[in-house]
Design an enzyme around this catalytic site. Structure first.
Site, PDB file in Angstrom:
ATOM      1  N   CYS A   7       0.845  -1.186   0.000  1.00  0.00           N
ATOM      2  CA  CYS A   7       0.000   0.000   0.000  1.00  0.00           C
ATOM      3  C   CYS A   7       0.886   1.243   0.000  1.00  0.00           C
ATOM      4  CB  CYS A   7      -0.881   0.000   1.231  1.00  0.00           C
ATOM      5  SG  CYS A   7      -1.821  -1.523   1.407  1.00  0.00           S
ATOM      6  N   ARG A  49       1.623   1.850  -5.869  1.00  0.00           N
ATOM      7  CA  ARG A  49       1.903   0.848  -4.834  1.00  0.00           C
ATOM      8  C   ARG A  49       0.686  -0.018  -4.509  1.00  0.00           C
ATOM      9  NH1 ARG A  49       6.649   2.122  -1.997  1.00  0.00           N
ATOM     10  NH2 ARG A  49       5.969   0.635  -0.437  1.00  0.00           N
ATOM     11  N   TRP A  91      -3.694  -1.987  -1.469  1.00  0.00           N
ATOM     12  CA  TRP A  91      -3.644  -3.251  -2.198  1.00  0.00           C
ATOM     13  C   TRP A  91      -4.168  -4.277  -1.211  1.00  0.00           C
ATOM     14  CZ3 TRP A  91      -1.260  -8.091  -1.886  1.00  0.00           C
ATOM     15  CH2 TRP A  91      -1.290  -8.847  -3.062  1.00  0.00           C
ATOM     16  N   ASN A 128       0.462  -0.140   6.233  1.00  0.00           N
ATOM     17  CA  ASN A 128       0.992  -0.884   5.099  1.00  0.00           C
ATOM     18  C   ASN A 128       1.685  -2.109   5.673  1.00  0.00           C
ATOM     19  OD1 ASN A 128       2.202  -1.830   2.773  1.00  0.00           O
ATOM     20  ND2 ASN A 128       3.857  -0.310   2.804  1.00  0.00           N
ATOM     21  N   GLY A 129       1.184  -3.289   5.315  1.00  0.00           N
ATOM     22  CA  GLY A 129       1.773  -4.520   5.842  1.00  0.00           C
ATOM     23  C   GLY A 129       0.693  -5.530   6.175  1.00  0.00           C
ATOM     24  N   GLU A 159      11.878 -13.302 -18.922  1.00  0.00           N
ATOM     25  CA  GLU A 159      11.523 -11.911 -18.686  1.00  0.00           C
ATOM     26  C   GLU A 159      10.445 -11.453 -19.674  1.00  0.00           C
ATOM     27  OE1 GLU A 159      11.636  -9.989 -16.428  1.00  0.00           O
ATOM     28  OE2 GLU A 159      11.291  -8.029 -17.306  1.00  0.00           O
ATOM     29  N   LYS A 164       6.636 -10.108 -18.535  1.00  0.00           N
ATOM     30  CA  LYS A 164       6.236  -8.761 -18.953  1.00  0.00           C
ATOM     31  C   LYS A 164       4.910  -8.808 -19.698  1.00  0.00           C
ATOM     32  CE  LYS A 164       8.216  -6.803 -17.304  1.00  0.00           C
ATOM     33  NZ  LYS A 164       9.249  -6.543 -16.346  1.00  0.00           N
ATOM     34  N   GLU A 171       1.933  -9.814 -17.289  1.00  0.00           N
ATOM     35  CA  GLU A 171       1.465  -8.873 -16.281  1.00  0.00           C
ATOM     36  C   GLU A 171       0.744  -7.670 -16.868  1.00  0.00           C
ATOM     37  OE1 GLU A 171       5.830  -6.925 -15.181  1.00  0.00           O
ATOM     38  OE2 GLU A 171       4.312  -7.013 -13.625  1.00  0.00           O
ATOM     39  N   HIS A 209       9.696 -31.991 -25.173  1.00  0.00           N
ATOM     40  CA  HIS A 209       9.551 -32.997 -24.116  1.00  0.00           C
ATOM     41  C   HIS A 209       8.185 -32.889 -23.440  1.00  0.00           C
ATOM     42  CE1 HIS A 209      13.640 -34.380 -24.612  1.00  0.00           C
ATOM     43  NE2 HIS A 209      13.983 -33.100 -24.755  1.00  0.00           N
ATOM     44  N   LYS A 229       3.258  -2.390  -7.111  1.00  0.00           N
ATOM     45  CA  LYS A 229       4.668  -2.239  -7.473  1.00  0.00           C
ATOM     46  C   LYS A 229       5.618  -2.960  -6.516  1.00  0.00           C
ATOM     47  CE  LYS A 229       8.079  -0.505  -9.826  1.00  0.00           C
ATOM     48  NZ  LYS A 229       8.360  -1.204 -11.092  1.00  0.00           N
TER      49      LYS A 229
HETATM   50  O1  M6R Z   1      11.314  -4.351  -6.098  1.00  0.00           O
HETATM   51  P1  M6R Z   1      11.788  -5.698  -6.564  1.00  0.00           P
HETATM   52  O2  M6R Z   1      12.746  -5.622  -7.693  1.00  0.00           O
HETATM   53  O3  M6R Z   1      12.308  -6.538  -5.434  1.00  0.00           O
HETATM   54  O4  M6R Z   1      10.491  -6.414  -7.119  1.00  0.00           O
HETATM   55  C1  M6R Z   1      10.526  -7.748  -7.521  1.00  0.00           C
HETATM   56  C2  M6R Z   1       9.313  -8.100  -8.336  1.00  0.00           C
HETATM   57  O5  M6R Z   1       8.147  -7.922  -7.586  1.00  0.00           O
HETATM   58  C3  M6R Z   1       9.207  -7.263  -9.608  1.00  0.00           C
HETATM   59  O6  M6R Z   1      10.355  -7.364 -10.376  1.00  0.00           O
HETATM   60  C4  M6R Z   1       8.001  -7.724 -10.459  1.00  0.00           C
HETATM   61  O7  M6R Z   1       8.211  -9.014 -10.913  1.00  0.00           O
HETATM   62  C5  M6R Z   1       7.772  -6.744 -11.609  1.00  0.00           C
HETATM   63  N1  M6R Z   1       6.496  -6.147 -11.477  1.00  0.00           N
HETATM   64  C6  M6R Z   1       7.796  -7.379 -12.951  1.00  0.00           C
HETATM   65  O8  M6R Z   1       7.704  -6.432 -13.948  1.00  0.00           O
END
Ligand code: M6R
Length: 607
Positions: A2, A27, A76, A100-101, A480, A484, A487, A503, A602
């Site tokens: 959050c 966030r 969140w 937040n937590g 990667e 991307k 998400e 396989h 985020k």
């Molecule tokens: O802040 P961080 O790099 O530790 O975050 C790790 C992942 O949550 C972050 O890379 C996430 O996978 C991204 N949203 C992907 O684009």
């Protein structure tokens, strides 16, 4: 996860809070709310939905007097669904707070409160925390907070207002981040700097288990023994413009475009006389001494950067490297000791699992080095050594520029390690860094392939399933590319080592299933192309990402994206841009909110 903010001073608090929440919205964006001090007491406005919904609600309420103190939250959801009632702030008796937590033992605490006849009205763990603080409150806020946190298990950053202390905000944290600053306009505290940058570039991180009391006159910090503590001031070298869209439709697009600059800032100061150098990072070469193993641990995109890093470190140094998902590593009883370097990668520096992995590594006696973007973040502060990346604030949930600079930091690390352990000569190192520097302009060229990729991505609008394939570095990149795309565009995809497809998974390849094949590595090029032929002959629609100088049979693929001429080991930097564009444009063409994808946030500060 959050975003939280608190302000007390001379400005209109409602405006400070709603503007700050708009900055912090990346966030978490399920619901939002504020609470502020009025002559009639503390008033709360909250709603399910985005900060814009909250803003409308706030603006529709005409207040007689200006308010100069308040707290705000963008959520969140973890405990309790997305609803007005579960939105923060929560009030219990004389206490109003935001959080937040996650309070892990909230059910036990709730049962104890219910025995006293106290019942929550929401389904949240946060309301229980407010009730616990109120339960302990006998007129002394700090005493109540200190007693309450003794009972709370889990992660938290709390901003708390007490009915009887208007104008004061009390703050405490465990795990979840809080940064604060004081200017002549007042005291302000938030989850991260994007909400503070408008007021100051100087700030401090509230130490864990310390209480900050914000008043119009300043910020007082005390430890749990009531002793005053002087915070360590930090400075950010980016400004408001970095935290704004600046004419781009989405932050993700802006951040893709910022990559050459981010690379320049991360690489250039660390090259001295053509050699990678970490003197200014206070990382001496003793870090490499006695190392017989490296474990890279991280989550999501940062972990994918680690996959590329492994490849390169092993290639250049012949020291074994494993890459562990942080949420697995922490519960695995990993085999590490003082001869292991645990390399932790995180953009935010606050990811709960990554932080826990770091703490475990330290506990087991390993050396720790973190590659982090956010200055002063928990992971940065707790690691033995830190290599900061200089991407500036990354606002889009999908990581782009942070990923590319994580790669850059890993490459610098690998080169320095190989050089000081005599695995490569001075001349070889210099040649490599020279080529590395040229990569920046090649990434710049790659950025201008947007129109071509946009057209290709348009063909993916109706796609439901897709595969990425590649070998070696290209496989690491596939992982990667896949995250991307998933998400931001919600297209299901999987990344496969190209040779592994047959396989089992090749049974999913039917007519027109798109396969994005990455073939940038000369040593495995022919092999990957064979795999492309295999999927092609089963009807797959192929998008091939390859080298400019590759000789390609036109019948092999439907679309081709070429990367500028770079040495093989640097190809991931260019190919990554193509993958980011594919995800971005596929999402845009599907009419999605690229920066705030469904269910995501985020910075993942909960397990
Ligand atoms: O802040 P961080 O790099 O530790 O975050 C790790 C992942 O949550 C972050 O890379 C996430 O996978 C991204 N949203 C992907 O684009």
């Amino acid at each position: 996860m959050c975003g939280i903010i608190g302000f007390t001073g001379t400005l209109d608090a409602k405006a400070v809070l709603t503007e700050g929440l708009a900055e912090l919205e990346y966030r978490g964006y399920d619901s939002a709310g504020i609470a502020y001090v009025t002559k009639q007491g503390i008033k709360t406005i909250k709603t399910a939905g985005k900060v814009s919904c909250l803003k409308e609600k706030v603006e529709s309420i005409k207040e007689q007097d200006q308010t100069t103190c308040g707290i705000g939250h963008t959520r969140w959801a973890t405990h309790g669904g997305v609803s007005d009632i579960n939105s923060h702030p929560h009030t219990a008796g004389r206490v109003t707070l935001i959080h937040n937590g996650i309070i892990e033992n909230y059910q036990k605490l709730q049962a104890e409160l219910e025995k006293k006849g106290k019942k929550p009205i929401s389904q949240t763990d946060t309301e229980i925390a407010a009730m616990v603080i109120d339960d302990y409150y006998e007129g002394d806020p700090i005493k109540a907070i200190k007693n309450a946190v003794k009972c709370l298990q889990g992660a938290y950053a709390f901003l708390i207002m007490f009915q009887e202390f208007p104008g004061k905000i009390y703050c405490i944290r465990n795990g979840s981040p809080l940064v604060a600053t004081y200017t002549e306009k007042g005291a302000i505290i938030a989850s991260d700097m994007v909400a503070l940058i408008k007021y100051s570039k100087d700030y401090f991180v509230l130490p864990e288990h310390h209480i900050a009391t914000l008043t119009t006159d300043g910020i007082k910090i005390t430890n749990l023994l009531d002793q005053p503590v002087e915070p360590k001031m930090l400075h950010v070298n980016w400004d408001m413009a970095s935290a704004r869209k600046g004419g781009y439709d989405y932050f993700m697009l802006k951040e893709i475009h910022e990559q050459p600059e981010a690379l320049r800032r991360t690489i250039t100061p660390r090259l001295k006389q053509g050699l990678p150098d970490f003197e200014e990072d206070n990382i001496g070469d003793d870090i490499f001494q006695g190392l017989n193993k490296i474990v890279i641990t991280a989550c999501g995109t940062a972990m994918h950067a680690g996959l590329i890093g492994r490849n390169l470190i092993e290639k250049l140094t012949r020291v074994p490297v494993t890459v562990e998902i942080a949420s697995e590593f922490r519960y695995q009883d990993p085999i590490i000791d003082e001869n292991t370097l645990v390399l932790v990668i995180s953009q935010s520096g606050e990811t709960a699992d990554t932080l826990a992995a770091l703490r475990l590594a330290k506990e087991k006696g390993a050396k720790t080095l973190s590659i982090v973007n956010v200055k002063g973040s928990s992971i940065a502060r707790e690691s033995d050594y830190v290599l900061y990346t200089h991407a500036g604030p990354e606002i889009a949930v999908a990581s782009t520029k942070a990923y590319i600079v994580q790669l850059a930091a890993l490459y610098l690390f690998a080169m320095r390690f190989a050089y000081v352990t005599n695995k490569i000569t001075k001349e070889e190192t210099k040649k490599m860094t020279e080529e590395f520097t040229c990569v920046i302009s090649q990434v710049e060229k790659m950025i201008s392939c947007d129109e071509q990729v946009e057209e290709i991505a348009a063909c993916l609008v109706k796609t439901e399933d897709l595969f990425f394939i590649g070998r070696g570095l290209d496989y690491a990149l596939s992982c990667e590319g896949s995250i991307k795309l998933k998400e931001v565009s919600y297209i299901h995809s999987e990344a496969y080592a190209a040779g592994e497809l047959k396989h089992g998974t090749i049974s999913l390849i039917t007519d027109n299933v798109p396969v994005i094949a990455i073939a940038t590595q000369k040593d495995v090029y022919v092999k990957t192309i064979s795999n492309v032929k295999e999927v092609r002959s089963r009807g797959a629609k192929v998008i091939l990402i390859t080298r400019q100088d590759a000789v390609i049979d036109a019948s092999l693929c439907d679309h081709i994206i070429t990367i500028p001429k770079v040495d093989d080991i640097f190809a991931p930097f260019c190919a990554a841009v193509a993958l980011q564009y594919i995800a971005y444009y596929a999402a845009v063409k599907r009419g999605l909110n690229v920066d705030q994808p469904r269910n995501l946030a985020k910075s993942v500060t909960v397990e």
